[in-house]
Design an enzyme around this catalytic site. Structure first.
Site, PDB file in Angstrom:
ATOM      1  N   ARG A 113      20.944   9.898  -6.775  1.00 31.57           N
ATOM      2  CA  ARG A 113      20.241   9.175  -5.482  1.00 31.57           C
ATOM      3  C   ARG A 113      19.108   9.938  -5.139  1.00 31.57           C
ATOM      4  O   ARG A 113      18.997   9.692  -3.500  1.00 31.57           O
ATOM      5  CB  ARG A 113      21.695   9.380  -5.118  1.00 31.57           C
ATOM      6  N   LYS A 135       5.158   3.165  -4.209  1.00 29.55           N
ATOM      7  CA  LYS A 135       5.548   2.106  -4.180  1.00 29.55           C
ATOM      8  C   LYS A 135       5.966   2.351  -6.377  1.00 29.55           C
ATOM      9  O   LYS A 135       5.312   3.115  -7.208  1.00 29.55           O
ATOM     10  CB  LYS A 135       4.918   1.004  -4.644  1.00 29.55           C
ATOM     11  N   GLU A 177      -9.443  -2.263  -8.849  1.00 30.91           N
ATOM     12  CA  GLU A 177      -8.839  -2.118  -8.589  1.00 30.91           C
ATOM     13  C   GLU A 177     -10.054  -1.022  -7.465  1.00 30.91           C
ATOM     14  O   GLU A 177      -9.744  -1.522  -6.063  1.00 30.91           O
ATOM     15  CB  GLU A 177      -7.446  -0.883  -8.553  1.00 30.91           C
ATOM     16  N   LYS A 219      -6.721   3.542   0.894  1.00 32.94           N
ATOM     17  CA  LYS A 219      -5.326   3.809   0.475  1.00 32.94           C
ATOM     18  C   LYS A 219      -4.064   4.562   1.513  1.00 32.94           C
ATOM     19  O   LYS A 219      -3.501   3.668   2.260  1.00 32.94           O
ATOM     20  CB  LYS A 219      -4.748   3.814  -0.776  1.00 32.94           C
ATOM     21  N   GLU A 229       5.029  -1.903   3.625  1.00 29.39           N
ATOM     22  CA  GLU A 229       4.850  -3.177   3.674  1.00 29.39           C
ATOM     23  C   GLU A 229       4.819  -4.250   4.206  1.00 29.39           C
ATOM     24  O   GLU A 229       5.506  -5.622   4.347  1.00 29.39           O
ATOM     25  CB  GLU A 229       4.960  -3.499   2.551  1.00 29.39           C
ATOM     26  N   ARG A 233      -0.127  -3.517   5.459  1.00 29.18           N
ATOM     27  CA  ARG A 233      -0.269  -2.786   3.639  1.00 29.18           C
ATOM     28  C   ARG A 233      -0.259  -4.504   3.275  1.00 29.18           C
ATOM     29  O   ARG A 233      -0.932  -4.107   1.651  1.00 29.18           O
ATOM     30  CB  ARG A 233       0.893  -2.228   3.285  1.00 29.18           C
ATOM     31  N   ASN A 237      -2.304  -6.317  -1.343  1.00 27.04           N
ATOM     32  CA  ASN A 237      -2.470  -7.356  -2.420  1.00 27.04           C
ATOM     33  C   ASN A 237      -3.077  -8.623  -2.695  1.00 27.04           C
ATOM     34  O   ASN A 237      -2.721  -8.792  -3.431  1.00 27.04           O
ATOM     35  CB  ASN A 237      -0.521  -7.887  -2.512  1.00 27.04           C
ATOM     36  N   HIS A 240      -3.539  -9.619  -5.853  1.00 23.75           N
ATOM     37  CA  HIS A 240      -2.362  -9.966  -7.028  1.00 23.75           C
ATOM     38  C   HIS A 240      -1.527 -11.161  -7.643  1.00 23.75           C
ATOM     39  O   HIS A 240      -1.519 -10.667  -8.308  1.00 23.75           O
ATOM     40  CB  HIS A 240      -1.121  -8.500  -6.443  1.00 23.75           C
ATOM     41  N   HIS A 244      -0.289 -11.357 -11.299  1.00 24.39           N
ATOM     42  CA  HIS A 244       0.930 -11.090 -11.855  1.00 24.39           C
ATOM     43  C   HIS A 244       0.785 -12.277 -12.522  1.00 24.39           C
ATOM     44  O   HIS A 244       2.235 -11.853 -13.733  1.00 24.39           O
ATOM     45  CB  HIS A 244       1.578 -10.354 -10.706  1.00 24.39           C
ATOM     46  N   HIS A 257      -4.375  -4.712 -16.476  1.00 26.63           N
ATOM     47  CA  HIS A 257      -3.514  -5.957 -14.909  1.00 26.63           C
ATOM     48  C   HIS A 257      -4.706  -4.934 -14.209  1.00 26.63           C
ATOM     49  O   HIS A 257      -5.279  -5.922 -13.195  1.00 26.63           O
ATOM     50  CB  HIS A 257      -2.449  -4.118 -13.648  1.00 26.63           C
TER      51      HIS A 257
HETATM   52  N1  GLY Z   1      -0.632  -1.385  -5.163  1.00 26.61           N
HETATM   53  C1  GLY Z   1      -0.691  -2.138  -2.858  1.00 26.61           C
HETATM   54  C2  GLY Z   1       0.365  -1.211  -3.364  1.00 26.61           C
HETATM   55  O1  GLY Z   1       0.346  -0.275  -3.588  1.00 26.61           O
HETATM   56  O2  GLY Z   1       0.882  -1.495  -1.613  1.00 26.61           O
END
Ligand code: GLY
Length: 349
Positions: A113, A135, A177, A219, A229, A233, A237, A240, A244, A257
């Protein structure tokens, strides 16, 4: 020459950036009862030793590449952690790129957990983006990163000397990025990246450290303001939704990516122009020129030329419709307004 950036989430943590930092991770060992390292078969022979003897006892090595971001690998990692006798005061170390960081973070979130983990990103993409912000995920057949949780690390050690060994493609993926981050951060960052482009492509050590630091500062600011997010945040994206879909259609791992993100940023600029969101008429041309100087694609056509694959509109739309950023069955886009400003949650008819 190292620097530290703080991420001010519920339990704040530091991102340390600079050459030679892998040797500094061992100092954290006394905080935990036991530590296991998760890495991949490419990274292990290069950098495992640099973490020091303490961490050489419990090591899990998975296959390199996106295919390891799967439930099968996740289950195998969790079983091996049990085999090592880890308990709830133990920690994991992610030594590798974004795949390892995501898989290790999710393993840490699920094992008993939740145990702590430390990010040691060894790729540019992971240093400027994936290792910061908590993330974690694995991929599903239906799409990328569709099963995951937020689980913040205890610390991030971005050893920029590891970037010298990256393949050209993987390094460029990180540059995708970096390009996205500079565009989001604003005029000053974008102009600095334009000035740094040649030295960055040549992987000049000081330039790399400065670029990683600047991206992490941005960031960290975004993540600190909106860790889960819920709103702001989402700007991260940018590009993205398209990226994706490209990765999904090509087959995970075929288009790195960040390379897909660079194309996605170009597509978002075009979309922003055609639907009247883009207010700086010079921006698309400027970003395209910068992307070219970094060796990056900026359109779907560039990706088609690179892969020899076809990305039809219906296929792209279908792939985008399973993006986790969608809401109420609608594709939600992040579109640039100008350098330093985007509009989030844009729905296009
Ligand atoms: N890679 C985008 C984020 O961490 O929100």
């Amino acid at each position: 020459m190292t620097s530290t950036v703080r991420v001010s989430v519920e339990t704040p943590y530091d991102v340390r950036i600079g050459p030679g930092l892998l040797q500094a991770v061992e100092a954290l060992a006394p905080r935990y009862s036991r530590v296991a390292v998760l890495t991949d078969e490419n990274v292990a022979p290069l950098y495992l030793e640099r973490l020091g003897e303490t961490f050489g006892k419990r090591v899990i090595v998975v296959a390199a590449g996106e295919a390891s971001k799967s439930f099968v690998t996740l289950e195998s990692v969790l079983d091996q952690l049990c085999g090592f006798g880890l308990d709830r005061d133990s920690a994991l170390i992610a030594l590798g790129g974004g795949v390892i960081g995501d898989l290790c973070g999710l393993s840490a979130a699920l094992f008993m957990r939740g145990v702590r983990f430390i990010q040691c990103p060894t790729t540019l993409l992971a240093q400027v983006d994936a290792s910061v912000g908590g993330k974690t995920a694995v991929n599903l057949t239906s799409g990328k990163n569709l099963a995951g949780v937020f689980h913040q690390p205890d610390a991030v050690f971005a050893d920029t000397s590891t970037l010298a060994s990256q393949s050209e493609d993987e390094f460029r993926s990180g540059l995708g990025e970096v390009l996205k981050t500079a565009l989001l951060d604003g005029e000053e960052h974008l102009a600095q990246l334009e000035a740094d482009a040649a030295l960055l492509v040549a992987r000049d050590s000081r330039t790399l450290t400065r670029v990683v630091e600047r991206c992490v500062q941005f960031k960290a600011k975004i993540v600190s303001a909106d860790p889960l997010e819920g709103g702001s945040r989402k700007c991260l994206n940018l590009g993205h939704t398209y990226a994706h879909a490209i990765e999904h259609i090509a087959g995970f791992g075929v288009v790195p990516h960040g390379i897909a993100v660079a194309a996605g940023v170009g597509m978002a600029l075009d979309q922003a122009g055609s639907c009247g969101v883009l207010e700086d008429a010079q921006l698309a041309g400027r970003v395209r020129k910068l992307a070219r100087s970094l060796g990056l694609p900026t359109s779907l056509e560039d990706i088609e030329a690179r892969t020899g694959l076809e990305f039809s509109e219906p296929d792209m739309l279908r792939a985008m419709s399973s993006d986790k950023k969608n809401a109420a069955g609608e594709v939600r886009y992040v579109l640039p307004v100008r350098a330093g400003e985007v509009r989030i949650d844009v729905v296009i008819e």
